[in-house]
Write an enzyme that holds these catalytic residues in place. Sequence first.
Site, PDB file in Angstrom:
ATOM      1  N   ASP A  81       0.836  -1.206   0.000  1.00  0.00           N
ATOM      2  CA  ASP A  81       0.000   0.000   0.000  1.00  0.00           C
ATOM      3  C   ASP A  81       0.868   1.251   0.000  1.00  0.00           C
ATOM      4  O   ASP A  81       2.103   1.164   0.119  1.00  0.00           O
ATOM      5  CB  ASP A  81      -0.962  -0.013   1.202  1.00  0.00           C
ATOM      6  CG  ASP A  81      -0.295  -0.435   2.515  1.00  0.00           C
ATOM      7  OD1 ASP A  81       0.946  -0.376   2.600  1.00  0.00           O
ATOM      8  OD2 ASP A  81      -1.013  -0.812   3.452  1.00  0.00           O
ATOM      9  N   ASN A 111      -7.670  -2.429  14.311  1.00  0.00           N
ATOM     10  CA  ASN A 111      -9.077  -2.580  13.927  1.00  0.00           C
ATOM     11  C   ASN A 111      -9.263  -3.755  12.959  1.00  0.00           C
ATOM     12  O   ASN A 111     -10.328  -3.907  12.376  1.00  0.00           O
ATOM     13  CB  ASN A 111      -9.607  -1.287  13.299  1.00  0.00           C
ATOM     14  CG  ASN A 111      -8.850  -0.893  12.040  1.00  0.00           C
ATOM     15  OD1 ASN A 111      -7.924  -1.599  11.614  1.00  0.00           O
ATOM     16  ND2 ASN A 111      -9.234   0.211  11.435  1.00  0.00           N
ATOM     17  N   HIS A 130      -7.515  -4.196  10.205  1.00  0.00           N
ATOM     18  CA  HIS A 130      -7.207  -3.916   8.797  1.00  0.00           C
ATOM     19  C   HIS A 130      -6.042  -4.768   8.310  1.00  0.00           C
ATOM     20  O   HIS A 130      -5.170  -5.157   9.085  1.00  0.00           O
ATOM     21  CB  HIS A 130      -7.016  -2.417   8.525  1.00  0.00           C
ATOM     22  CG  HIS A 130      -5.723  -1.824   8.980  1.00  0.00           C
ATOM     23  ND1 HIS A 130      -5.612  -0.500   9.350  1.00  0.00           N
ATOM     24  CD2 HIS A 130      -4.477  -2.338   9.116  1.00  0.00           C
ATOM     25  CE1 HIS A 130      -4.356  -0.245   9.675  1.00  0.00           C
ATOM     26  NE2 HIS A 130      -3.653  -1.334   9.547  1.00  0.00           N
ATOM     27  N   GLU A 178      -9.633  -1.267   5.355  1.00  0.00           N
ATOM     28  CA  GLU A 178     -10.239  -0.977   6.645  1.00  0.00           C
ATOM     29  C   GLU A 178     -11.534  -1.793   6.803  1.00  0.00           C
ATOM     30  O   GLU A 178     -12.052  -2.338   5.819  1.00  0.00           O
ATOM     31  CB  GLU A 178     -10.558   0.527   6.731  1.00  0.00           C
ATOM     32  CG  GLU A 178      -9.326   1.422   6.584  1.00  0.00           C
ATOM     33  CD  GLU A 178      -8.468   1.515   7.856  1.00  0.00           C
ATOM     34  OE1 GLU A 178      -8.490   0.581   8.684  1.00  0.00           O
ATOM     35  OE2 GLU A 178      -7.766   2.536   7.997  1.00  0.00           O
TER      36      GLU A 178
HETATM   37  P1  PGA Z   1       2.547  -2.993  12.685  1.00  0.00           P
HETATM   38  O1  PGA Z   1       1.236  -2.462  11.953  1.00  0.00           O
HETATM   39  O2  PGA Z   1       3.348  -3.780  11.691  1.00  0.00           O
HETATM   40  O3  PGA Z   1       3.237  -1.735  13.095  1.00  0.00           O
HETATM   41  O4  PGA Z   1       2.104  -3.852  13.817  1.00  0.00           O
HETATM   42  C1  PGA Z   1       0.536  -3.231  11.062  1.00  0.00           C
HETATM   43  C2  PGA Z   1      -0.674  -2.498  10.546  1.00  0.00           C
HETATM   44  O5  PGA Z   1      -1.168  -1.549  11.199  1.00  0.00           O
HETATM   45  O6  PGA Z   1      -1.176  -2.872   9.482  1.00  0.00           O
END
Ligand code: PGA
Length: 249
Positions: free
Chosen positions: A63, A132, A134, A139
């Site tokens: 992304d 959440n 995602h 999302e």
């Molecule tokens: P993180 O975040 O790798 O910092 O745990 C992952 C995300 O929010 O998709």
Amino acid sequence: MEFFVVQDAEAAGAVGAGLLAAVIRSNQDAVLGVATGGSPLPVYRALAGYGLEMSRVRCFALDEYVGLPAGHPESYAEVVRREVTERLSLDPANVFVPDGSAADPERAANDYEAAIAAHGGIDIQLLGIGHNGHLAFNEPGSSLESRTRVEDLTERTRQANSRYFDSPADVPGRCITQGLGTILEARQLLMVVRGADKAEILHRALTGPVTPDCPASVLQRHPHVTVIADEGAAALMPCTATRVAAASV
Ligand code: PGA
């Protein structure tokens, strides 16, 4: 689904790098899907230690923010350049990130989806999970069949990512993200999760219903998934033999 529990970030990196190295050794033209966020970073660091020949390896990011100027240090293009391309000595021409500064982001999203297909699809996709649920920037509410597209970020995600920016207001409100359907087409999925604050959502994603309310629950639909979690993130998961075996990595 394979589930490894590890003691710390270094062990997560070692297990993840071992899996990526196996894919690269079996195919010098491997296509890796790379993730930003904090959890996958130790994997790239550990993989660099293998000293593998990777001149033909291709990488696709999950992304990108929409609207940051090209070269912004927190754009995922820059994060991937620093943490993946340079660390692994990849050919920059083989590393792809959605063009979040394009005049037409929708078109850039479609082009990105087409580029993944044109390179034969992704062999192994690294993933993190958001608080959440995602997956990439899909999302809650995202279609489980969604493709690479422009999306709005939730306030919760913008808040979580504000740690990388000077102020929360600087976090872009839109992104280009691989879709859930796109991610499910990768031949192998490798999720790295760290921290007790992710325990509840990880448990829900892997053991609850498969639903757009928790986008990461789509992992349950994929035939080849490996999850690497530290003790905190794995706290609510049932105990397994793998857990004991991996604890000493
Ligand atoms: P993180 O975040 O790798 O910092 O745990 C992952 C995300 O929010 O998709």
